[in-house]
Enzyme design. Sequence first.
Site, PDB file in Angstrom:
ATOM      1  CB  SER A 153      -0.977   0.029   1.190  1.00 28.50           C
ATOM      2  OG  SER A 153      -1.961  -0.967   1.038  1.00 28.50           O
ATOM      3  CE1 TYR A 223      -5.924   0.165  -1.811  1.00 34.23           C
ATOM      4  CE2 TYR A 223      -4.222   1.374  -0.625  1.00 34.23           C
ATOM      5  CZ  TYR A 223      -4.668   0.226  -1.242  1.00 34.23           C
ATOM      6  OH  TYR A 223      -3.849  -0.876  -1.302  1.00 34.23           O
ATOM      7  NE  ARG A 262      -0.764  -5.311  -7.402  1.00 33.93           N
ATOM      8  CZ  ARG A 262      -0.877  -5.033  -6.098  1.00 33.93           C
ATOM      9  NH1 ARG A 262      -2.010  -5.245  -5.465  1.00 33.93           N
ATOM     10  NH2 ARG A 262       0.156  -4.551  -5.418  1.00 33.93           N
ATOM     11  CG  ASP A 264       2.673  -3.970  -8.028  1.00 34.63           C
ATOM     12  OD1 ASP A 264       1.611  -4.254  -8.608  1.00 34.63           O
ATOM     13  OD2 ASP A 264       2.749  -3.763  -6.798  1.00 34.63           O
ATOM     14  CD  GLU A 277       5.955  -3.885  -4.029  1.00 34.28           C
ATOM     15  OE1 GLU A 277       4.982  -3.976  -3.270  1.00 34.28           O
ATOM     16  OE2 GLU A 277       6.880  -3.060  -3.873  1.00 34.28           O
ATOM     17  CG  ASN A 279      -0.256  -7.930  -2.903  1.00 41.20           C
ATOM     18  OD1 ASN A 279      -1.004  -8.775  -2.451  1.00 41.20           O
ATOM     19  ND2 ASN A 279      -0.142  -6.724  -2.379  1.00 41.20           N
ATOM     20  N   GLY A 283      -5.255  -6.459  -3.618  1.00 42.20           N
ATOM     21  CA  GLY A 283      -6.383  -5.683  -3.139  1.00 42.20           C
ATOM     22  C   GLY A 283      -7.637  -5.974  -3.947  1.00 42.20           C
TER      23      GLY A 283
END
Length: 316
Positions: A153, A223, A262, A264, A277, A279, A283
């Site tokens: 995040s 967000y 996911r 990036d 990176e 995940n 999200g």
Amino acid sequence: MADLDRVLVLAGGMTPEHEVSVRSGRRVAQSLRRLGVETQTADVDSALLGTLSEDPPQVVFPALHGAAGEDGAVREILELCGVPYVGAPPAACRVAFAKPTAKALVAQHGVHVPRGVTLPKSAFHDLGAPALVERVVATLGTPLFVKPDQGGSAFGATSVDSTDELSAALVSCFAYSDAAVIEERVAGTEIAVGVLDIGDGPFALPPVEIVPDGGVYDYTARYTPGRTEFFCPARLPDETVRLATETALTAHRALGLRDVSRTDLIVDNDGRARFLEVNVAPGMTETSTFPLAVSAAGFDFDVVCRDLAHRALLRR
């Protein structure tokens, strides 16, 4: 699918990403309920072990972000309790959550990664921060990007253009982690590539191009609706898209991930996809890239959530 009728969604957690996790968990739970699946939500607290032992759900769907949710700890507990769950197993989570480790492993599989170093807070204390900062800049140059070695995040992540800014960025980073990843800042197009496996093997979803209105994809840009413009599929040449999706699939497989992930990436000015990176619990909020990519691929997000839970049930 009739045998899937009771799912527990885990959301919240004691991390800076608590609120994001709550929003992800709420959306997953709503999707499952819309398809008639009895769904409860719970946080990771002192009541969890009792729930898993005395009234176990058929499947747990972790929507936890940050430590515990993504470092393998909660999944180890689910393994101990014999409860099937959506997502990667504990060992894979531990490797993926440690950004320097994940970066080194995917690089061994031919993935392009930014040059960088990982240094603990103690090194700056013991060796002298000014001298070490100068050495880092002399070696890597500027601009740079600093981020915690764990977590997501964009907490503690800062873009750096000078030696003075690096010192301040490290202070911010060490508020969230005891080690900092310091990398060359790669100019290019930022994209996120989701990987999904609902039974026939992992496949890459369309890349999502990320264009924050302030130029930095920080927590607010991630967000807050309207703060970032997303393009899915990304506005990239077909060959570049192919290379980016192959990179995400390579990372998913190399790290031993399962069900969802996911990756990036930055596509540099030469068209190379540079790994940033990965995940293990993407999200699932209304502004997250993973659900956007699911829709762009022609899938119904509600059905995907149900299919992921059913796939976990079959592993039992």
